[in-house]
Motif scaffolding. Structure first.
Motif, PDB file in Angstrom:
ATOM      1  N   PRO A 277     -13.023  21.810 -11.691  1.00  0.00           N
ATOM      2  CA  PRO A 277     -14.340  22.210 -12.180  1.00  0.00           C
ATOM      3  C   PRO A 277     -15.378  22.219 -11.064  1.00  0.00           C
ATOM      4  O   PRO A 277     -15.299  21.446 -10.125  1.00  0.00           O
ATOM      5  CB  PRO A 277     -14.656  21.136 -13.219  1.00  0.00           C
ATOM      6  N   GLU A 278     -16.322  23.117 -11.211  1.00  0.00           N
ATOM      7  CA  GLU A 278     -17.426  23.363 -10.290  1.00  0.00           C
ATOM      8  C   GLU A 278     -17.006  24.182  -9.070  1.00  0.00           C
ATOM      9  O   GLU A 278     -17.753  24.338  -8.132  1.00  0.00           O
ATOM     10  CB  GLU A 278     -18.170  22.085  -9.902  1.00  0.00           C
ATOM     11  N   GLN A 279     -15.789  24.736  -9.105  1.00  0.00           N
ATOM     12  CA  GLN A 279     -15.359  25.664  -8.076  1.00  0.00           C
ATOM     13  C   GLN A 279     -15.446  27.075  -8.640  1.00  0.00           C
ATOM     14  O   GLN A 279     -15.427  27.275  -9.859  1.00  0.00           O
ATOM     15  CB  GLN A 279     -13.931  25.385  -7.627  1.00  0.00           C
ATOM     16  N   ASN A 280     -15.456  28.064  -7.766  1.00  0.00           N
ATOM     17  CA  ASN A 280     -15.475  29.450  -8.197  1.00  0.00           C
ATOM     18  C   ASN A 280     -14.146  29.787  -8.855  1.00  0.00           C
ATOM     19  O   ASN A 280     -13.094  29.355  -8.390  1.00  0.00           O
ATOM     20  CB  ASN A 280     -15.740  30.365  -6.996  1.00  0.00           C
TER      21      ASN A 280
ATOM     22  N   ASN B  79     -20.472  14.181 -13.670  1.00  0.00           N
ATOM     23  CA  ASN B  79     -21.886  14.122 -14.037  1.00  0.00           C
ATOM     24  C   ASN B  79     -22.197  14.821 -15.364  1.00  0.00           C
ATOM     25  O   ASN B  79     -23.324  14.791 -15.826  1.00  0.00           O
ATOM     26  CB  ASN B  79     -22.760  14.697 -12.918  1.00  0.00           C
ATOM     27  N   LYS B  80     -21.194  15.426 -15.996  1.00  0.00           N
ATOM     28  CA  LYS B  80     -21.390  16.107 -17.288  1.00  0.00           C
ATOM     29  C   LYS B  80     -20.730  15.343 -18.440  1.00  0.00           C
ATOM     30  O   LYS B  80     -20.718  15.823 -19.572  1.00  0.00           O
ATOM     31  CB  LYS B  80     -20.809  17.519 -17.245  1.00  0.00           C
TER      32      LYS B  80
ATOM     33  N   THR C 269     -16.459  25.484 -15.517  1.00  0.00           N
ATOM     34  CA  THR C 269     -17.188  24.385 -16.155  1.00  0.00           C
ATOM     35  C   THR C 269     -16.238  23.282 -16.610  1.00  0.00           C
ATOM     36  O   THR C 269     -16.601  22.114 -16.614  1.00  0.00           O
ATOM     37  CB  THR C 269     -17.996  24.884 -17.367  1.00  0.00           C
ATOM     38  N   LYS C 270     -15.031  23.663 -16.991  1.00  0.00           N
ATOM     39  CA  LYS C 270     -13.984  22.696 -17.321  1.00  0.00           C
ATOM     40  C   LYS C 270     -12.664  23.439 -17.294  1.00  0.00           C
ATOM     41  O   LYS C 270     -12.629  24.662 -17.348  1.00  0.00           O
ATOM     42  CB  LYS C 270     -14.207  22.059 -18.695  1.00  0.00           C
TER      43      LYS C 270
ATOM     44  N   THR D  21     -18.474  30.058 -12.048  1.00  0.00           N
ATOM     45  CA  THR D  21     -18.030  28.721 -11.688  1.00  0.00           C
ATOM     46  C   THR D  21     -17.316  28.082 -12.874  1.00  0.00           C
ATOM     47  O   THR D  21     -17.751  28.221 -14.016  1.00  0.00           O
ATOM     48  CB  THR D  21     -19.260  27.877 -11.294  1.00  0.00           C
TER      49      THR D  21
ATOM     50  N   PRO E 109     -16.623  17.890 -14.949  1.00  0.00           N
ATOM     51  CA  PRO E 109     -17.388  17.225 -13.880  1.00  0.00           C
ATOM     52  C   PRO E 109     -17.860  15.849 -14.355  1.00  0.00           C
ATOM     53  O   PRO E 109     -18.285  15.688 -15.501  1.00  0.00           O
ATOM     54  CB  PRO E 109     -18.576  18.152 -13.648  1.00  0.00           C
TER      55      PRO E 109
END
Length: 176
Positions: free
Chosen positions: A31-34, A157-158, A81-82, A79, A155
């Motif tokens: 997650p948080e990668q393209n 932080n989520k 998200t999960k 990106t 992520p």
């Protein structure tokens, strides 16, 4: 040595070092990668299916044998998200921190860092069928699903956002 020769030599040394690091560093797609990175990574994992975009599901998905893999994105080239895995038809694989077969599958698909992070993660809460875990690098959601077990990486932080959303969907109509 002339300045230009010395520069060329140092450049070659630096490039060689980078090549060695890239060769021994395992590729990850998290997650948080393209999404393009994730799709390319999935092609290198023999356990994973070819991923295709599904506009209704807002992500990329695929099935290979008993394994379903998906990566949620906000837009087709966006990106992640999960992302998650569902294994169906194999009762020996349950995504829990204590199930050695599930942890080994995560190690084979991702790497030992992710498998260890999940294995050492702390249980946070349960909402409905979803169990939430807090790792050092990522947060995880596991669930027993019809005929199988599911695992999601989100992520770190989520984590609270996902917990709050799951609680909201317990009492409200949600399109999951």
């Amino acid at each position: 040595m002339h300045k230009s020769s010395k520069f060329n030599y140092l450049t070659q040394v630096a490039l060689s070092a980078i090549a060695v690091i890239l060769a021994i560093t395992p590729a990850n797609a998290l997650p948080e990668q393209n999404i393009n990175t994730v799709v390319k990574w999935a092609k290198t994992r023999s356990q994973l299916p070819t991923l295709r975009y599904n506009s209704e599901a807002h992500g990329y998905e695929g099935t290979k044998g008993k394994l379903y893999f998906y990566a949620d994105v906000t837009e087709e080239n966006g990106t992640v998200t999960k992302e998650g895995i569902t294994v169906s038809g194999d009762s020996s694989i349950k995504f829990t921190t204590k199930n050695a077969k599930a942890v080994k599958l995560l190690q084979n698909i991702y790497n030992s860092n992710i498998a260890n992070d999940f294995q050492k993660s702390r249980y946070a809460t349960k909402v409905g069928r979803d169990q939430f875990y807090r790792g050092q690098k990522f947060a995880y959601i596991t669930a027993a699903v019809q005929g199988g077990s599911s695992f999601q990486i989100i992520p770190l932080n989520k984590l609270q956002e996902f917990i709050d959303s799951a609680k909201y969907c317990q009492t409200n109509q949600c399109d999951i």
